[in-house]
Motif scaffolding. Sequence first.
Motif, short mmCIF file in Angstrom:
data_model
loop_
_atom_site.label_atom_id
_atom_site.label_comp_id
_atom_site.label_asym_id
_atom_site.label_seq_id
_atom_site.Cartn_x
_atom_site.Cartn_y
_atom_site.Cartn_z
N TRP A 1 30.13 -22.51 64.76
CA TRP A 1 28.97 -23.21 64.55
C TRP A 1 28.00 -23.18 63.27
O TRP A 1 27.83 -21.99 62.96
N ALA A 2 27.52 -24.33 62.68
CA ALA A 2 27.04 -24.26 61.62
C ALA A 2 25.38 -24.01 61.85
O ALA A 2 24.65 -23.72 61.03
N ALA A 3 24.76 -24.48 63.31
CA ALA A 3 23.46 -24.32 63.47
C ALA A 3 23.11 -23.11 64.14
O ALA A 3 23.76 -22.40 64.87
N PRO A 4 21.95 -22.53 63.56
CA PRO A 4 21.14 -21.37 64.56
C PRO A 4 20.90 -21.79 65.95
O PRO A 4 20.64 -22.83 66.04
N PRO A 5 20.88 -20.69 66.70
CA PRO A 5 20.85 -21.26 68.46
C PRO A 5 19.48 -21.60 68.74
O PRO A 5 18.51 -21.19 67.90
N ALA A 6 19.07 -22.30 69.97
CA ALA A 6 17.85 -22.64 70.34
C ALA A 6 17.82 -21.83 71.41
O ALA A 6 18.85 -21.81 72.28
N ASN B 1 15.81 -25.86 67.09
CA ASN B 1 16.34 -24.67 66.69
C ASN B 1 15.68 -24.51 65.37
O ASN B 1 15.75 -23.30 64.70
N LEU B 2 14.55 -25.12 64.88
CA LEU B 2 13.64 -24.87 63.95
C LEU B 2 14.51 -24.61 62.34
O LEU B 2 13.97 -23.91 61.68
N ASP B 3 15.70 -25.25 62.19
CA ASP B 3 16.44 -25.28 60.99
C ASP B 3 16.04 -26.51 60.03
O ASP B 3 16.91 -26.35 58.94
N GLY B 4 15.23 -27.24 60.47
CA GLY B 4 15.03 -28.45 59.65
C GLY B 4 15.66 -29.60 59.66
O GLY B 4 15.58 -30.75 59.01
N THR B 5 16.56 -29.48 60.61
CA THR B 5 17.26 -30.80 61.16
C THR B 5 16.94 -31.26 62.36
O THR B 5 16.71 -30.35 63.38
N LEU B 6 17.30 -32.51 62.83
CA LEU B 6 17.11 -32.90 63.94
C LEU B 6 17.87 -33.01 65.05
O LEU B 6 19.10 -33.33 64.68
N LEU C 1 22.54 -29.27 69.20
CA LEU C 1 22.02 -28.98 67.79
C LEU C 1 22.75 -29.86 66.66
O LEU C 1 23.88 -30.00 66.54
N ASN C 2 22.00 -30.29 65.91
CA ASN C 2 22.57 -30.88 64.67
C ASN C 2 23.16 -29.88 63.85
O ASN C 2 22.85 -28.68 63.38
N GLN C 3 24.52 -30.13 63.27
CA GLN C 3 25.29 -29.03 62.51
C GLN C 3 25.14 -29.39 61.04
O GLN C 3 25.75 -28.71 60.21
#
Length: 489
Positions: free
Chosen positions: A8-13, A285-290, A306-308
């Motif tokens: 997975w590319a996105a940090p977790p929420a 997840n506060l990574d800057g993507t929607l 989560l947006n990858q």
Amino acid sequence: MGLSAPAWAAPPATFAAPVESSTGPGPRYVAAADFNKDGVPDVAIVSTLDHSLAIQLGLTTGMLAIPITVPLPPSITLPVSVAGISDFNGDGNPDVAVAGSNVVATFYGDGAGGFLSTTPGVAQVSNEPAAVRGLAVANLVEGTPTPELITFSPSNQFVFIVTAPGVEFRTERPVLLSPQTLDVAMADVTGDGHVDIVGLNAAGVMAIQAGDGTGRFPSLVNSTAPNLAARLALGDATGDGLRDLIVAGNNYVSATPSTGDNTYGTLIQSNTTVNARDLALADFNLDGTLDVAVASVTGPDVTVLLNQGDGTFAQPIVLSTISPASDIDVADWNGDGRPDIVVAKELANTAVVFLNTTGAAADLAVRLVAKPLFNHHKPAVRYDVYVTNNGPDLLDTATITASLPAPLAAASGQCTPGDGSVTCGFGAIAPGDTQSQSFTVPGHLYSIGRFYAVTARRTASSPMDPNAANDEASRTCIAFGPFLPPYCN
């Protein structure tokens, strides 16, 4: 053949346990706003069973107060949406609009969590054979102090634009949408700074009416999403600063990128297990993507995807609602900068808030105290379990499990006895605060001259605990006789 987990590319929420509040009967639609202007989101809920609109004031804990209710006008025989939470009459207070039948009704807020009047401003859509659907709000005429509302007809392919006091907005020509439109949204998707109108039908056809900032829509462009579409939202899924067309449907979420100048790229489809009922957008997840949150038609839960980073959505996070989610919205209840989710549960007559704990940390410290007791020749040992939150964030929940060596067994107290253990459950603890719970072990279970060590340790907590070194504590006791309490160090 080897199998590997997806990279997975996105940090977790992460989300805390649900905070549930009672509503009126049949809460079908929900929208969040700060109606009493105290800095904490409140909710507007339309209930179908008692045909009402209610405001429920919010607390930073996610709890919602008792509903302040007004009846819907009789002309709205079947409400279909609540939205348009904005200042429609220019008095500085948030107002609420409700659509249904051939009517858009606007209730004016008093700034204290109530309404100026139980009688709303009403816009009657004339000469419309079918009931209107959906509701959206935006300032279509730039430079004017109040926004406009739109609702749409699923049969005649165009939207109705109304002003809040109840006057139908005169357009240059009908604003066309797709045949059998299901959902509508407004935002600048063409990149020219003017608000546009986008409609979606079940076949995935999206009609984009590009606005010019004067209330006119001189151009119509169609784009496509997959078939069996259900809900539409507009937001930047690809990170290029342009709002894209985001659609949730039967087992998928898609993003059609805007490339500016009212042109659109190839849709990006992400397969899901959710048949969408509702859709909400936020950076969970506060990574800057929607990211997206989707309520299901077929299941009782809300799924966060989560947006990858490229407009694809994965890593499902299932928020259990037990009863089906009829509508969802997003706001920040505790002011920590993390988007939380509110869910209306029509069948359960409740609304539930999931507080977002992504990246939050609460260092939990465990302390165990053993106190020998002597009462009428019945010696015992009372164990007190102390939990301190060293911060930096609020501790939502914690579970402390004390292991009891045989033959010890807990007899009473605030904790729950088990087989060879005792479980103590703690609720919210503010940073710097301490809570305690106790349990008692009868003295006759102790063998004379034998040492017994009881250990209490953290077995679960939310949010994450960054320091495991202080998560457990032990005390050792020894018994000297049948009528004397054990000695504990």
